[in-house]
Scaffold this motif. Structure first.
Motif, PDB file in Angstrom:
ATOM      1  N   LYS A 104       5.546  -8.024  14.758  1.00  0.00           N
ATOM      2  CA  LYS A 104       6.842  -7.574  14.247  1.00  0.00           C
ATOM      3  C   LYS A 104       7.513  -8.638  13.382  1.00  0.00           C
ATOM      4  CE  LYS A 104       7.542  -4.669  18.372  1.00  0.00           C
ATOM      5  NZ  LYS A 104       6.271  -5.049  19.036  1.00  0.00           N
ATOM      6  N   ASP A 105       7.402  -9.891  13.774  1.00  0.00           N
ATOM      7  CA  ASP A 105       8.059 -10.934  12.991  1.00  0.00           C
ATOM      8  C   ASP A 105       7.362 -11.152  11.651  1.00  0.00           C
ATOM      9  OD1 ASP A 105       5.879 -11.914  14.503  1.00  0.00           O
ATOM     10  OD2 ASP A 105       6.556 -13.979  14.244  1.00  0.00           O
ATOM     11  N   GLN A 106       6.020 -11.118  11.632  1.00  0.00           N
ATOM     12  CA  GLN A 106       5.297 -11.252  10.373  1.00  0.00           C
ATOM     13  C   GLN A 106       5.560 -10.054   9.459  1.00  0.00           C
ATOM     14  OE1 GLN A 106       2.523 -13.927   9.492  1.00  0.00           O
ATOM     15  NE2 GLN A 106       4.297 -14.757  10.552  1.00  0.00           N
ATOM     16  N   PHE A 107       5.611  -8.873  10.047  1.00  0.00           N
ATOM     17  CA  PHE A 107       5.921  -7.661   9.285  1.00  0.00           C
ATOM     18  C   PHE A 107       7.266  -7.826   8.574  1.00  0.00           C
ATOM     19  CE2 PHE A 107       7.379  -3.116   9.226  1.00  0.00           C
ATOM     20  CZ  PHE A 107       6.404  -2.647   8.356  1.00  0.00           C
ATOM     21  N   THR A 108       8.260  -8.320   9.281  1.00  0.00           N
ATOM     22  CA  THR A 108       9.586  -8.535   8.705  1.00  0.00           C
ATOM     23  C   THR A 108       9.543  -9.621   7.636  1.00  0.00           C
ATOM     24  OG1 THR A 108      10.631  -7.901  10.796  1.00  0.00           O
ATOM     25  CG2 THR A 108      11.967  -9.175   9.239  1.00  0.00           C
ATOM     26  N   TYR A 109       8.855 -10.711   7.930  1.00  0.00           N
ATOM     27  CA  TYR A 109       8.818 -11.862   7.022  1.00  0.00           C
ATOM     28  C   TYR A 109       8.267 -11.476   5.649  1.00  0.00           C
ATOM     29  CZ  TYR A 109       7.285 -16.296   4.993  1.00  0.00           C
ATOM     30  OH  TYR A 109       7.072 -17.347   4.146  1.00  0.00           O
ATOM     31  N   TYR A 110       7.144 -10.761   5.603  1.00  0.00           N
ATOM     32  CA  TYR A 110       6.519 -10.470   4.315  1.00  0.00           C
ATOM     33  C   TYR A 110       7.270  -9.389   3.540  1.00  0.00           C
ATOM     34  CZ  TYR A 110       2.668 -13.600   5.193  1.00  0.00           C
ATOM     35  OH  TYR A 110       1.915 -14.736   5.404  1.00  0.00           O
ATOM     36  N   LYS A 166      13.768  -7.730  19.651  1.00  0.00           N
ATOM     37  CA  LYS A 166      12.327  -7.594  19.862  1.00  0.00           C
ATOM     38  C   LYS A 166      11.623  -8.937  19.773  1.00  0.00           C
ATOM     39  CE  LYS A 166      11.945  -2.962  17.774  1.00  0.00           C
ATOM     40  NZ  LYS A 166      11.220  -2.157  16.743  1.00  0.00           N
ATOM     41  N   ALA A 167      10.747  -9.171  20.741  1.00  0.00           N
ATOM     42  CA  ALA A 167       9.807 -10.291  20.625  1.00  0.00           C
ATOM     43  C   ALA A 167       8.705  -9.859  19.669  1.00  0.00           C
ATOM     44  CB  ALA A 167       9.238 -10.652  21.985  1.00  0.00           C
ATOM     45  N   GLY A 168       8.386 -10.704  18.705  1.00  0.00           N
ATOM     46  CA  GLY A 168       7.549 -10.270  17.599  1.00  0.00           C
ATOM     47  C   GLY A 168       6.099 -10.014  17.908  1.00  0.00           C
ATOM     48  N   SER A 169       5.520 -10.674  18.897  1.00  0.00           N
ATOM     49  CA  SER A 169       4.065 -10.639  19.070  1.00  0.00           C
ATOM     50  C   SER A 169       3.595  -9.819  20.258  1.00  0.00           C
ATOM     51  CB  SER A 169       3.533 -12.072  19.199  1.00  0.00           C
ATOM     52  OG  SER A 169       4.147 -12.728  20.296  1.00  0.00           O
ATOM     53  N   VAL A 170       4.436  -8.965  20.827  1.00  0.00           N
ATOM     54  CA  VAL A 170       4.012  -8.125  21.946  1.00  0.00           C
ATOM     55  C   VAL A 170       4.214  -6.658  21.573  1.00  0.00           C
ATOM     56  CG1 VAL A 170       4.418  -9.833  23.727  1.00  0.00           C
ATOM     57  CG2 VAL A 170       6.272  -8.332  23.038  1.00  0.00           C
ATOM     58  N   ASN A 171       3.494  -5.787  22.274  1.00  0.00           N
ATOM     59  CA  ASN A 171       3.529  -4.356  21.972  1.00  0.00           C
ATOM     60  C   ASN A 171       3.651  -3.564  23.265  1.00  0.00           C
ATOM     61  OD1 ASN A 171       3.112  -4.339  19.015  1.00  0.00           O
ATOM     62  ND2 ASN A 171       1.127  -5.263  19.534  1.00  0.00           N
ATOM     63  N   GLN A 172       3.576  -2.224  23.099  1.00  0.00           N
ATOM     64  CA  GLN A 172       3.512  -1.288  24.213  1.00  0.00           C
ATOM     65  C   GLN A 172       4.759  -1.337  25.092  1.00  0.00           C
ATOM     66  OE1 GLN A 172      -0.271  -2.687  25.774  1.00  0.00           O
ATOM     67  NE2 GLN A 172      -1.338  -0.999  24.760  1.00  0.00           N
ATOM     68  N   GLY A 173       5.915  -1.465  24.457  1.00  0.00           N
ATOM     69  CA  GLY A 173       7.179  -1.388  25.183  1.00  0.00           C
ATOM     70  C   GLY A 173       7.638  -2.681  25.806  1.00  0.00           C
ATOM     71  N   ARG A 174       6.884  -3.765  25.654  1.00  0.00           N
ATOM     72  CA  ARG A 174       7.283  -5.045  26.248  1.00  0.00           C
ATOM     73  C   ARG A 174       8.103  -5.851  25.249  1.00  0.00           C
ATOM     74  NH1 ARG A 174       1.336  -6.981  27.733  1.00  0.00           N
ATOM     75  NH2 ARG A 174       1.130  -6.239  25.587  1.00  0.00           N
TER      76      ARG A 174
END
Length: 580
Positions: free
Chosen positions: A227-233, A282-290
């Motif tokens: 999520k954080d990389q997605f936002t950054y780029y 949101k924590a950027g590097s976790v998925n599936q609702g965490r």
């Protein structure tokens, strides 16, 4: 609207266009007729035709136990066979009904394992219910850069042609089925295969492949997979192209763990009216609702969030405890989508698929997916329970699922109902360029993914100098998650590298057939053209896929521009309270 499981087909129909493996099974069946299944210890002659032993036994049984009055008018053998067929059909029909009615209640695992084992084109292709929506025109593609010169790539040695390797994992088996159904042969080692698929693409031998091999490994997918990389780029792309408006599909997002300037940008947003909106941390590097926390509008947590982010940045700069502060190394905050569409009062998202079929030249295609439904009643009046605002509950509880056909029916019914309440618009044009609500929503899915491909074209979908793989090309299948608001505006939540290929619902068997058989056909066409040095575009065998990016052409949903004047959650909640 209910969420029924899709109906099981009562019989698997033969698909003659894809029956290569079925033909070989049929030949084996003919060979077996004189063997174990049709052994004859004695013959019962009727003219010159020899009857197998079990036919004689049926006749003896029928003549012995059929009442004479009935046998006078009906052939006893035919009667017994008809009764046996009726019983078997009723039994099978009951089993199919129980499975269709109860979803996974009735042995779906056995069905899946059998289809995985068989790899039969006749059995598997006949099960597909995904209707072909193609062929699709290319007039929705616009050129954004010059087309490449066709490149002739090294041909596959005949001894390795149409061979595949996969990692043997259950979640990879749908793709192995597709290979087999198209006549490909499985080999034991990746070094022997033309086409290599592993669910986890981080394999060391991926860097030592032959030029003619194709592996589902794109080295730089991590740049968009968090999520954080997605936002950054996205922000980098916006800064490089100030003439372009920010994405209308990606919710407004701020990075809290990158720079002080990013945090101050978020602070200004709050001060200019952002306090009245809810936000998602949101924590950027976790998925599936965490790693997700809802922050209510006008709350103390929201007011103190910028101050906390600045404190954590300073602490990290001073060499703070990395383990203790790990959650803040990639933290983002994203605007919450208000006035969100629900599925029977529950939050849902739509998972779509996109295929990078080639990176030299870059070819990307879109495929419909399915719906994932949360397991809690949804409310925009209460943000204290994060779980109620999540769709993916892998670690919280089971999620519901629905087919894309059900999704189409839902949004069509919703839009017609909405227009009837507001005054019928029958006979008028829609307030968007598309010709239907379904087409309108699908066009946004495609436009959002195509926009992402443009953002990451040089960052993640290219092999720069000093490449890390020796194969001349690569491919991979990915997915993307979207939500809708009540204006039928689509919001791009995030792309996904690991899509999950569970077959817990029968419709997913059908969907995987459309996905992976289509993928096989597309890539065979591309590889054949590359061996001949021919232009890749236009593609002829796209199945249910649609082109998003094709050698400098990109999909655009021309004429669509949503309003920025969207209702806040507080306004939506107020309207709901007035109705009550």
């Amino acid at each position: 609207m209910s969420i029924p499981t899709t109906r099981r087909r009562a019989a698997f129909l033969n698909n003659s266009s894809n029956a290569s493996s079925a033909g070989s099974r049929g030949a084996q069946y003919e060979d077996d007729r004189d063997g174990e299944f049709y052994r004859q210890q004695r013959h019962h002659h009727h003219g010159d035709v020899a009857k197998p032993i079990f036919v004689g036994k049926i006749s003896t049984f029928a003549n012995r136990y059929t009442p004479s009055l009935i046998s006078r008018y009906i052939n006893p053998t035919a009667l017994v066979v008809a009764v046996a067929m009726l019983i078997s059909h009723v039994t099978i029909g009951s089993a199919v009904y129980l499975y269709a009615k109860n979803g996974s209640f009735f042995c779906p695992v056995d069905l899946v394992e059998y289809i995985n084992w068989s790899g039969s084109a006749t059995l598997y292709q006949g099960a597909l219910s995904f209707r072909s929506k193609g062929p699709y025109p290319y007039d929705s593609l616009v050129r954004i850069q010059p087309s490449s010169v066709p490149k002739k790539m090294e041909p596959v040695p005949e001894s390795h042609r149409k061979t595949f390797y996969y990692d043997g994992q259950k979640r990879s088996q749908p793709i192995a089925r597709a290979y087999r159904s198209r006549g490909w042969t499985q080999v034991d080692k990746p070094q022997q295969a033309q086409w290599i698929y592993t669910y986890d693409s981080n394999r060391p031998w991926g860097e030592t492949l032959k030029p003619w091999q194709r592996f589902n490994m794109l080295p730089f997918y991590q740049k968009w997979n968090t999520k954080d990389q997605f936002t950054y780029y996205y922000k980098q792309f916006q800064r490089a192209h100030p003439e372009r408006a920010p994405s209308q599909y990606v919710p407004e997002t701020f990075m809290l763990s990158e720079t002080v300037e990013d945090v101050m940008e978020f602070q200004k947003k709050l001060e200019s009216g952002g306090y009245k909106y809810p936000w998602v941390l949101k924590a950027g590097s976790v998925n599936q609702g965490r790693g997700i926390t809802m922050i209510a509008p006008s709350s103390k947590e929201l007011a103190e969030l910028p101050k906390k982010a600045l404190y954590m940045l300073q602490k990290q700069a001073d060499g703070g405890d990395a383990e203790e502060d790990g959650d803040w190394e990639d933290m983002i905050v994203q605007s919450y989508i208000c006035n969100e569409m629900t599925w029977e009062r529950r939050k849902f998202d739509v998972r779509m698929y996109w295929l990078v079929a080639s990176i030299d030249p870059l070819i990307v295609l879109y495929h419909d997916g399915y719906v994932r439904i949360g397991n809690s009643d949804y409310s925009e009046e209460d943000f204290s329970n994060t779980r109620a605002h999540l769709t993916t509950h892998t670690f919280l509880g089971a999620e519901g699922k629905a087919t894309f056909d059900q999704f189409e029916e839902m949004i069509t019914t919703y839009w017609e109902s909405k227009n009837n309440r507001m005054g019928s618009t029958i006979g008028r044009s829609y307030p968007w360029p598309a010709k239907s609500p379904v087409e309108h929503v699908r066009n946004q899915f495609k436009d959002a993914i195509a926009e992402m491909i443009e953002v990451y074209q040089k960052e993640a979908f290219d092999i720069p100098d000093g490449q890390t793989i020796t194969a001349e090309n690569a491919f991979s299948l990915y997915c993307a998650d979207f939500i809708l608001d009540n204006d039928l505006d689509v919001w791009f939540i995030e792309p996904q590298n690991g899509c999950g290929l569970d077959e817990d619902y029968y419709f997913r068997l059908e969907m995987h057939g459309s996905l992976f058989n289509g993928m096989t056909d597309i890539m065979e066409e591309i590889w054949h053209k590359q061996e001949q040095g021919l232009p890749i575009m236009p593609l002829q065998n796209v199945g249910n896929y649609q082109i998003l990016y094709g050698d400098g052409l990109i999909y655009r949903y021309e004429g669509y521009q949503r309003s920025n004047n969207k209702a806040s959650c507080s306004a939506t909640a107020k309207k709901k309270r007035v109705k009550k």
